[in-house]
Write an enzyme that holds these catalytic residues in place. Structure first.
Site: not given
Ligand code: PGA
Length: 258
Positions: A9, A11, A96, A98, A168, A174, A214
């Site tokens: 992803n 983003k 997601h 976000e 998630e 992140g 992560s």
């Molecule tokens: P990350 O994000 O691997 O940077 O923790 C995962 C995601 O948001 O799908």
């Protein structure tokens, strides 16, 4: 036997030029290999055609990070599922954290989006997971149950083939803080059990549940090797070819260990 899925992803990163370069670097590392699972990259919309061209012939499929909750019409700024299908997208991330947090997206929208994705013959990757406050308060399982109950039973035609789930935990996205294998396995088993109640035991047994938060080359093998973890949704580590392919390698080792 569920095939693993490793999905990157990107983003809000990598325009067409940088996206093409990353896709070429990933493709080069995977070219000619027979993988035991599926690899997908989800660039920003405008980078999709360039990435598609760069990944031609490589074992890298195309995904998108979102789509409109309407099929077509006067919805300024939106991109429809049909348009994504037209440029070769096979997977669309929906729900997601976000999108939930910054854009206020709701279960009703997730249901419409997933149905539109399915109507185009694409697969939806539906994300869910608790925030830290929920976990600290002992509500993680209840929150995840509510997130799944709010969407899965209302879908028109979900099955193990066109739907992928992604657990998630928001506190792991992140942050560099990964869920422990114990937490990941427990939450995935819990999610699969709820899915069995909502969509039937067969669907739940065959459907892939990805872990996201992560995930990196150093922990991919252990996480993806867990009984109920069928791959990863990768943010930060998907932006470097070496790291992303390192995670694919981890998934490969986990798949061949099984
Ligand atoms: P990350 O994000 O691997 O940077 O923790 C995962 C995601 O948001 O799908």
């Amino acid at each position: 036997m569920r095939r693993y899925l490793v999905a990157g992803n990107w983003k809000l990163n990598l325009g067409p030029r940088a996206g093409r370069d990353l896709a070429a670097a990933v493709g080069e590392r995977l070219r000619g290999r027979t993988l035991h699972g599926d690899v997908v990259v989800c660039p920003p919309f405008v980078s999709i055609p360039a990435v598609s061209e760069a990944a031609q012939g490589d074992p890298v499929m195309l995904g998108a990070q979102n789509c409109a909750d309407q099929a077509a019409g006067a919805y300024t700024g939106e991109v429809s599922a049909a348009m994504l299908k037209e440029v070769g997208v096979q997977y669309v991330i929906i729900g997601h954290s976000e999108r939930r947090e910054y854009y206020g997206e709701t279960d009703d929208q997730f249901v419409r989006k997933i149905d539109l994705v399915h109507a185009q013959g694409m697969k939806a990757i539906f994300c869910f997971g608790e925030v830290l406050e929920d976990r600290k308060a002992g509500r993680a399982e209840a929150v995840v149950q509510a997130q799944l109950e709010g969407v899965l039973p209302r879908l028109e035609s979900a099955n193990a083939y066109n739907l992928v789930l992604a657990y998630e935990p928001v506190w792991a996205i992140g942050t560099g803080e990964t869920a422990t294998p114990e937490i990941a396995q427990q939450m995935h088993a819990h999610s699969r059990k709820i899915t069995a109640d909502l969509l039937g035991a067969d669907t739940a047994a065959n459907l892939r549940i990805l872990y996201g938060g992560s995930c990196k080359p150093g922990n991919a093998r252990e996480l993806i090797g867990l009984p109920d973890v069928d791959g990863g949704l990768i943010g930060g580590a998907s932006l470097k070819a070496e790291d992303f392919v390192g995670i694919v390698d981890g998934a490969e080792t986990a798949a061949t260990d099984r």
